[in-house]
Design a protein around this motif. Structure first.
Motif, PDB file in Angstrom:
ATOM      1  N   ALA A 158       0.852  -1.191   0.000  1.00 16.83           N
ATOM      2  CA  ALA A 158       0.000   0.000   0.000  1.00 16.83           C
ATOM      3  C   ALA A 158       0.889   1.242   0.000  1.00 16.83           C
ATOM      4  O   ALA A 158       2.101   1.149   0.218  1.00 16.83           O
ATOM      5  CB  ALA A 158      -0.907   0.003   1.226  1.00 16.83           C
ATOM      6  N   TRP A 159       0.292   2.379  -0.248  1.00 15.45           N
ATOM      7  CA  TRP A 159       1.007   3.652  -0.169  1.00 15.45           C
ATOM      8  C   TRP A 159       0.487   4.432   1.032  1.00 15.45           C
ATOM      9  O   TRP A 159      -0.729   4.566   1.217  1.00 15.45           O
ATOM     10  CB  TRP A 159       0.792   4.482  -1.439  1.00 15.45           C
ATOM     11  CG  TRP A 159       1.532   3.985  -2.646  1.00 15.45           C
ATOM     12  CD1 TRP A 159       1.020   3.248  -3.673  1.00 15.45           C
ATOM     13  CD2 TRP A 159       2.913   4.193  -2.947  1.00 15.45           C
ATOM     14  NE1 TRP A 159       1.985   2.980  -4.603  1.00 15.45           N
ATOM     15  CE2 TRP A 159       3.174   3.550  -4.180  1.00 15.45           C
ATOM     16  CE3 TRP A 159       3.960   4.852  -2.300  1.00 15.45           C
ATOM     17  CZ2 TRP A 159       4.425   3.550  -4.771  1.00 15.45           C
ATOM     18  CZ3 TRP A 159       5.215   4.858  -2.889  1.00 15.45           C
ATOM     19  CH2 TRP A 159       5.445   4.209  -4.114  1.00 15.45           C
ATOM     20  N   VAL A 160       1.396   4.949   1.843  1.00 19.37           N
ATOM     21  CA  VAL A 160       1.014   5.904   2.886  1.00 19.37           C
ATOM     22  C   VAL A 160       1.718   7.210   2.565  1.00 19.37           C
ATOM     23  O   VAL A 160       2.898   7.232   2.206  1.00 19.37           O
ATOM     24  CB  VAL A 160       1.375   5.413   4.304  1.00 19.37           C
ATOM     25  CG1 VAL A 160       0.535   4.208   4.671  1.00 19.37           C
ATOM     26  CG2 VAL A 160       2.840   5.081   4.439  1.00 19.37           C
ATOM     27  N   ILE A 161       0.972   8.304   2.674  1.00 17.66           N
ATOM     28  CA  ILE A 161       1.435   9.593   2.162  1.00 17.66           C
ATOM     29  C   ILE A 161       1.202  10.671   3.204  1.00 17.66           C
ATOM     30  O   ILE A 161       0.163  10.692   3.880  1.00 17.66           O
ATOM     31  CB  ILE A 161       0.670   9.943   0.866  1.00 17.66           C
ATOM     32  CG1 ILE A 161       0.920   8.872  -0.204  1.00 17.66           C
ATOM     33  CG2 ILE A 161       1.072  11.323   0.342  1.00 17.66           C
ATOM     34  CD1 ILE A 161      -0.093   8.894  -1.339  1.00 17.66           C
ATOM     35  N   ALA A 162       2.164  11.560   3.340  1.00 13.53           N
ATOM     36  CA  ALA A 162       2.010  12.758   4.165  1.00 13.53           C
ATOM     37  C   ALA A 162       2.472  13.953   3.349  1.00 13.53           C
ATOM     38  O   ALA A 162       3.534  13.911   2.725  1.00 13.53           O
ATOM     39  CB  ALA A 162       2.833  12.641   5.448  1.00 13.53           C
ATOM     40  N   LYS A 163       1.677  15.013   3.353  1.00 14.81           N
ATOM     41  CA  LYS A 163       2.054  16.204   2.612  1.00 14.81           C
ATOM     42  C   LYS A 163       1.617  17.440   3.376  1.00 14.81           C
ATOM     43  O   LYS A 163       0.466  17.547   3.801  1.00 14.81           O
ATOM     44  CB  LYS A 163       1.429  16.202   1.216  1.00 14.81           C
ATOM     45  CG  LYS A 163       1.975  17.322   0.312  1.00 14.81           C
ATOM     46  CD  LYS A 163       1.642  17.083  -1.143  1.00 14.81           C
ATOM     47  CE  LYS A 163       2.304  18.135  -2.037  1.00 14.81           C
ATOM     48  NZ  LYS A 163       2.081  17.880  -3.469  1.00 14.81           N
TER      49      LYS A 163
END
Length: 492
Positions: free
Chosen positions: A447-452
């Motif tokens: 899966a992808w986990v993203i923080a921006k």
């Protein structure tokens, strides 16, 4: 650093202490204002407080302008919060193989901050209580009942269960807003105007909620947040009915006893427990009866509580009215009512006469436009949007978040922990400016986990069953940003 290991059965302790008290030998016990669990041996309480005081004093040598926030040891995490000058709250949680990666320190820190903010709203600053009664019995009594009732929301069986990695797409200390159409917004504005005029020439303030979401407020941001938090915890229809399950980010737990209270023993009475669920009920007239009040503001315990709003710098009576899914919190300046409860009765009468039809109209229109608990679900995304400056958040419905795999949530929780550390470092170096930040991580379960972070706003996201390339993750964020965030997180 393992001094607290023999405490509570679940290895959790929460204490409040005053560094200005108990400085003479033999008077160390005087500095303890609250300790959970209450049945913890006195010697162990002193040991924990002594350790925490030593950590605070030691860290001030190297960083006098920055408060100590967390100390990690082999067996425990100590989370610190200086609630008021020299008054500290410390949460001690025990580590084990199962929970070591389960929580995020900033989330635990938020619990301490929330507890103190709510306490001050009802009882005033702790320091004021100590100054009023130097023996500290008044402050200890209020803290004991209030924090015990607050902790009941985290009570699972005989243990306290604080936010874990499963709550990584939630943000405590923020308000969740309801998006409404222009037509409905005009109706809400008209209702707010009428509510504000319930006392004639003196302007009343108000909050309007639909379900657990904020519709409108006339209070400053900090005061709005505190009252909204209290409303979701205890006042909205979901909170009032014990068997209802709330989908809000605020947990609903089971009640626990804070022990007997009496004004002669600890400065509180049974009527001064605003977080005790049994004290609240809705009457036939639609007003929620609240048999409590912050009585340091006046001599008796009335039916209508007086709250202190720090940002507005004013004490106000709180009147709570409900019509189906609509909750109205009407705030009347205490200084404007000489005859107290009689004046409140008049305000309530004016509100029912002048605002009833507008309340019905607003509730009907909000209900027709309401998409239910999944109203803010975005297919294919599990997300959290945070605007720290405005204290607002929006997130995927909890029921949708539960579909994420454990590995995805653990990875997202660890990523948020790293983001918290990065934000803390940057604020120490340049507190006047926000730093943009972006991270995309591929997890063990693909899966992808993203923080921006962009221009102060924050986006956290988990994407499962998606493409394998970084381009896929970046494109997904771009699409989400353009469609739901007005391009706030777009690269262009």
């Amino acid at each position: 650093m393992g001094l607290s290991s023999a405490a509570a059965g679940d290895g959790t302790q929460l204490c409040v202490f005053d560094l200005r008290r108990g400085q003479q030998e033999g008077q160390e016990l005087d500095k303890i204002l609250f300790f959970h669990p209450a049945d913890c041996p006195i010697l162990l309480q002193l040991s924990v407080i002594g350790l925490c005081e030593g950590i605070v004093t030691f860290t001030r040598i190297f960083s006098p302008e920055e408060d100590c926030e967390v100390i990690e040891s082999e067996k425990h995490s100590h989370v610190f919060y200086q609630a008021e000058t020299d008054i500290w709250m410390v949460l001690v949680v025990e580590k084990n193989k199962e929970n070591e990666l389960a929580w995020r320190c900033n989330a635990l820190h938020g619990i301490l901050k929330e507890a103190h903010s709510l306490f001050a709203m009802f009882h005033g600053p702790i320091r004021t209580l100590l100054d009023r009664q130097p023996s500290a019995e008044l402050a200890r009594g209020h803290l004991r009942t209030f924090i015990t009732d607050y902790l009941s929301d985290f009570n699972v069986g005989k243990k306290l269960q604080f936010p874990t990695y499963r709550d990584s797409l939630k943000e405590r200390g923020t308000v969740q807003m309801l998006t409404v159409s222009r037509e409905v917004a005009l109706d809400v504005q008209s209702l707010t105007t009428v509510l504000g005029s319930c006392l004639g020439n003196v302007t009343c303030q108000s909050l309007v909620l639909f379900e657990d979401l904020l519709v409108s407020t006339t209070l400053p941001p900090d005061d709005t947040l505190n009252l909204y938090t209290y409303a979701v915890l205890r006042l909205t229809p979901r909170a009032l009915y014990a068997n209802a399950s709330s989908w809000s980010y605020l947990r609903k737990g089971t009640s626990v006893s804070a022990g007997p209270t009496s004004s002669s023993s600890n400065g509180t009475t049974a009527g001064e427990r605003p977080l005790l669920r049994d004290n609240l009920s809705k009457g036939k007239d639609g007003f929620v009866a609240a048999d409590f009040a912050a009585t340091e503001a006046r001599g008796a315990v009335p039916l209508t509580p007086i709250l202190w709003f720090q940002q507005a710098e004013e004490r106000m009576y709180l009147c709570i009215y409900q019509h189906k899914s609509l909750t109205i919190l009407l705030l009347v300046p205490a200084s404007s009512l000489i005859n107290g409860e009689e004046g409140i009765a008049h305000v309530k009468k004016q509100m029912l006469e002048n605002a009833s039809q507008k309340i019905v109209t607003v509730e009907q229109k909000l209900t027709r436009g309401w998409g239910g608990e999944n109203a803010y679900h975005v297919s294919g995304y599990r997300y959290l949007l945070v605007d720290p400056e405005r204290r607002i958040s929006r997130a995927s419905p909890p029921g949708k978040v539960t579909t994420l795999a454990k590995d995805s949530l653990l990875a997202l929780n660890m990523l948020r922990q790293e983001v918290d550390l990065e934000k803390s470092r940057y604020k120490r170096g340049d507190p006047c400016h926000d730093k943009d930040f972006e991270a995309c991580i591929r997890t063990k379960n693909n899966a992808w986990v993203i923080a921006k972070i962009s221009r102060g706003r924050e986006l956290y996201m988990a994407l499962e069953k998606g493409g394998e390339t970084l381009l896929y993750a970046s494109t997904a964020v771009e699409k989400f940003s353009n469609r739901y965030c007005e391009g706030a997180f777009s690269t262009d």
